[in-house]
Scaffold this active site. Structure first.
Site, short mmCIF file in Angstrom:
data_model
loop_
_atom_site.label_atom_id
_atom_site.label_comp_id
_atom_site.label_asym_id
_atom_site.label_seq_id
_atom_site.Cartn_x
_atom_site.Cartn_y
_atom_site.Cartn_z
N ASN A 10 0.68 -0.91 -0.25
CA ASN A 10 -0.05 -0.38 -0.16
C ASN A 10 0.67 1.23 0.25
O ASN A 10 1.52 1.07 0.21
CB ASN A 10 -0.73 -0.33 1.26
CG ASN A 10 -2.26 -1.00 1.03
OD1 ASN A 10 -2.54 -1.05 -0.43
ND2 ASN A 10 -2.48 -1.25 2.27
N GLY A 38 1.03 -1.10 4.20
CA GLY A 38 0.52 -2.62 3.87
C GLY A 38 1.12 -3.52 4.61
O GLY A 38 2.45 -3.29 5.03
N LYS A 39 0.21 -4.37 5.15
CA LYS A 39 0.86 -5.44 5.94
C LYS A 39 1.82 -6.85 4.97
O LYS A 39 2.76 -6.97 5.41
CB LYS A 39 0.08 -6.26 6.49
CG LYS A 39 -0.54 -5.72 7.50
CD LYS A 39 -2.06 -7.09 7.56
CE LYS A 39 -3.26 -6.02 8.96
NZ LYS A 39 -2.37 -5.34 9.93
N ALA A 41 3.67 -5.24 2.22
CA ALA A 41 5.18 -4.64 2.29
C ALA A 41 6.21 -4.51 4.28
O ALA A 41 7.28 -5.11 4.44
CB ALA A 41 5.18 -3.36 2.00
N GLU A 138 -4.31 -9.53 2.74
CA GLU A 138 -4.97 -8.29 2.71
C GLU A 138 -4.76 -8.12 0.30
O GLU A 138 -5.11 -7.28 -0.19
CB GLU A 138 -3.81 -6.97 2.98
CG GLU A 138 -3.97 -5.95 4.46
CD GLU A 138 -3.42 -5.32 4.43
OE1 GLU A 138 -3.81 -4.52 5.48
OE2 GLU A 138 -2.42 -5.32 3.79
N ALA A 207 2.37 -5.53 24.62
CA ALA A 207 2.82 -4.98 25.88
C ALA A 207 3.88 -6.31 26.54
O ALA A 207 3.94 -6.77 27.79
CB ALA A 207 2.89 -3.68 26.77
N GLY A 209 4.05 -9.16 25.26
CA GLY A 209 4.81 -10.17 24.97
C GLY A 209 4.43 -11.13 24.31
O GLY A 209 3.40 -10.73 23.22
N ASP A 232 4.24 4.02 18.85
CA ASP A 232 3.56 4.20 17.11
C ASP A 232 3.78 2.85 17.13
O ASP A 232 4.50 1.70 17.06
CB ASP A 232 3.90 5.01 16.73
CG ASP A 232 3.24 4.61 15.60
OD1 ASP A 232 2.44 3.56 15.43
OD2 ASP A 232 3.42 5.45 14.01
N ASP A 238 3.21 -6.82 12.30
CA ASP A 238 3.74 -7.18 10.74
C ASP A 238 5.30 -7.31 11.08
O ASP A 238 6.70 -7.96 10.28
CB ASP A 238 4.07 -6.41 10.15
CG ASP A 238 2.61 -6.24 9.72
OD1 ASP A 238 1.43 -7.59 9.67
OD2 ASP A 238 2.01 -4.77 9.37
N1 LIG Z 1 3.91 -1.44 24.21
C1 LIG Z 1 5.04 -2.52 23.59
N2 LIG Z 1 5.94 -2.56 24.18
C2 LIG Z 1 6.63 -3.58 24.46
N3 LIG Z 1 6.87 -4.39 23.10
C3 LIG Z 1 5.32 -4.01 22.44
C4 LIG Z 1 4.11 -3.20 22.38
N4 LIG Z 1 3.35 -3.45 21.93
C5 LIG Z 1 3.65 -4.35 21.07
N5 LIG Z 1 4.97 -4.90 20.73
C6 LIG Z 1 5.42 -6.21 21.00
O1 LIG Z 1 5.54 -5.71 19.32
C7 LIG Z 1 4.80 -7.45 18.83
C8 LIG Z 1 3.26 -7.37 18.44
O2 LIG Z 1 2.09 -6.42 18.43
P1 LIG Z 1 0.65 -6.75 18.95
O3 LIG Z 1 0.30 -5.16 19.36
O4 LIG Z 1 0.59 -7.99 19.47
O5 LIG Z 1 0.18 -6.60 17.55
P2 LIG Z 1 -0.46 -5.94 16.11
O6 LIG Z 1 0.67 -5.16 15.77
O7 LIG Z 1 -0.25 -7.18 15.59
O8 LIG Z 1 -2.01 -5.73 17.32
C9 LIG Z 1 4.17 -8.15 20.53
O9 LIG Z 1 4.52 -9.27 20.89
C10 LIG Z 1 5.64 -7.41 21.25
O10 LIG Z 1 6.83 -8.05 21.51
#
Ligand SMILES: Nc1ncnc2c1ncn2[C@@H]1O[C@H](COP(=O)(O)OP(=O)(O)O)[C@@H](O)[C@H]1O
Ligand SMILES: [Mg+2]
Length: 295
Positions: A10, A38-39, A41, A138, A207, A209, A232, A238
Site C-alpha cells: 500500500n 501494507g501488511k 510490504a 490483504e 506489551a 509479549g 506508535d 508485521d
Molecule cells: N508496548 C509495547 N512494548 C514492547 N513491545 C511491544 C509493545 N507493543 C507491541 N510490542 C511488541 O510487538 C509485538 C506485536 O504487537 P501486537 O500488538 O501483539 O501486534 P499487532 O500489531 O498485530 O496488534 C508484541 O508481541 C511485542 O513483542
C-alpha cells in the site's frame, strides 16, 4: 533458504488533523506524510532487514508508483514477482490522525486483490522445502498460495490480519503456523471454540509479549515483551512476523526467533511509522546486548 511473501503493498497517506471530520465537514490537514505500507510490504521489509532473502509476490497499478518498488529494493527485497496490473489502482490507505491520536482509516485494496492464479503459480514455481511463505489477509489467492507452498514442502506462516473468521477457517488446514494478536485470538476463540485445527499458533500480545504454541505436542514457548515507551504501535505485529520468519529461516530455534522478533518490535514501537520504523538486524543485536548487560 528464502522467505516468500504473498503480500499487500500500500501507499500510506497520513494526515494529522486537529479533529476527525464529521459527515459533511471539511478539515484542513496540519501535517502530511507519504510512505510505503501494507501488511505485506511491512513483513517483507522486516524479514529483509533481519537478513533474509525475501521474494515479494504482489501487484501495483500498471503505471507510476515506481518509488514504492525502489524502496523495497533498497531493502534488498526481490521485486521480480510484483506484477503491474492495468485497470487497478495501487493499494492505498488514507490515514487520519487527530490531536488525541485517535484515527480513522480508509483502505483501497486495488491491485493487491487482483493477482491471477497464473502469476501466483509462476512466482511460486521456485519455492522449495527449506523455504517459508508468509501470507496475510490483504491480497487474494491465500488458499491457493498456501497449497502450492505446502505441496513444495515449504512452511506457511499465515497472519489472519485484518481479522476475518471466514478467511481463517479456509486457511487453517493449509498453514503451518497461524499468527494472530491477542485481540484476533479472542475473536477466533469465540467463533471456533476449542483447539484450532492448525499445527501451531503464534500469538502476539502487545506489551504482554508473545507465545508460540505447538498444538501437536502441547508445548508452548513464551517471550516477554521488552520494556520500552511506545510512541506508535502501527505494524508491530508485521515487524514481529517478518523477523520471526527470517530468524527461523536462518536456522534459529523457536526461543531465539521469538526473542529477536520481540526485540525488533520493541524498537519499532518506539518510533513513528510502519516500514520506516522497522530496525535493521544490527540494531536488534545491539538492543539485545544492552538488555543482557542490564541483567
Ligand atoms: N508496548 C509495547 N512494548 C514492547 N513491545 C511491544 C509493545 N507493543 C507491541 N510490542 C511488541 O510487538 C509485538 C506485536 O504487537 P501486537 O500488538 O501483539 O501486534 P499487532 O500489531 O498485530 O496488534 C508484541 O508481541 C511485542 O513483542
Ligand atoms: Mg496491537
Amino acid at each position: 533458504m528464502a522467505i516468500w511473501n504473498l503480500g499487500s503493498i500500500n501507499i500510506d497517506h497520513v494526515y494529522r488533523l486537529d479533529h476527525l471530520p464529521a459527515p459533511g465537514e471539511t478539515v484542513g490537514s496540519v501535517e502530511y506524510s507519504l510512505g510505503p505500507g501494507g501488511k505485506g510490504a511491512n513483513q517483507s521489509v522486516a524479514a529483509a532487514r533481519a537478513g533474509a532473502h525475501v521474494v515479494h509476490i504482489g501487484a501495483l497499478a500498471a503505471q507510476g508508483d515506481d518509488w514504492v518498488l525502489d524502496r523495497l529494493q533498497e531493502d534488498g527485497v526481490d521485486v521480480t514477482h510484483i506484477a503491474r496490473l492495468p485497470h487497478s489502482a495501487t493499494g492505498h490507505a488514507i490515514i487520519l490522525v487527530d490531536s488525541a491520536a485517535e484515527n480513522a482509516i480508509i483502505v483501497h485494496a486495488g491491485a493487491n486483490r487482483r493477482l491471477t492464479e497464473q502469476q501466483l503459480a509462476g512466482a511460486l514455481s521456485g519455492i522449495g522445502p527449506d523455504d517459508i511463505l508468509l501470507i496475510q489477509n490483504e491480497t487474494n489467492l491465500q488458499v491457493e498460495a498456501a497449497q502450492l507452498a505446502r505441496k513444495a514442502g515449504a512452511r506457511v506462516i499465515y497472519s489472519c490480519a485484518p481479522f476475518d473468521v471466514q478467511a481463517a477457517q479456509a486457511m487453517m488446514e493449509h498453514v503451518s503456523v497461524l499468527a494472530v494478536n491477542a485481540h484476533e485470538a479472542a475473536q477466533l476463540a469465540e467463533a471456533i471454540p476449542g483447539d484450532l485445527p492448525v499445527p501451531a499458533m503464534l500469538i502476539t500480545k502487545g506489551a504482554e509479549g508473545a507465545e508460540y504454541r505447538d498444538l501437536q505436542s502441547g508445548r508452548a514457548v513464551h517471550q516477554k515483551a521488552f520494556p520500552v515507551t511506545p510512541v506508535d504501535t502501527t505494524g508491530a505485529g508485521d515487524c514481529f512476523a517478518g523477523y520471526f520468519a527470517a530468524e527461523l529461516d536462518a536456522g534459529r530455534d523457536l526461543a531465539e526467533a521469538l526473542r529477536h522478533a520481540a526485540a525488533a518490535s520493541a524498537i519499532k514501537v518506539t518510533r513513528r511509522g510502519a516500514v520506516d520504523a522497522i530496525p535493521e538486524a544490527a540494531e536488534v543485536l545491539d538492543f539485545l546486548a544492552g538488555q543482557d548487560r542490564a541483567g
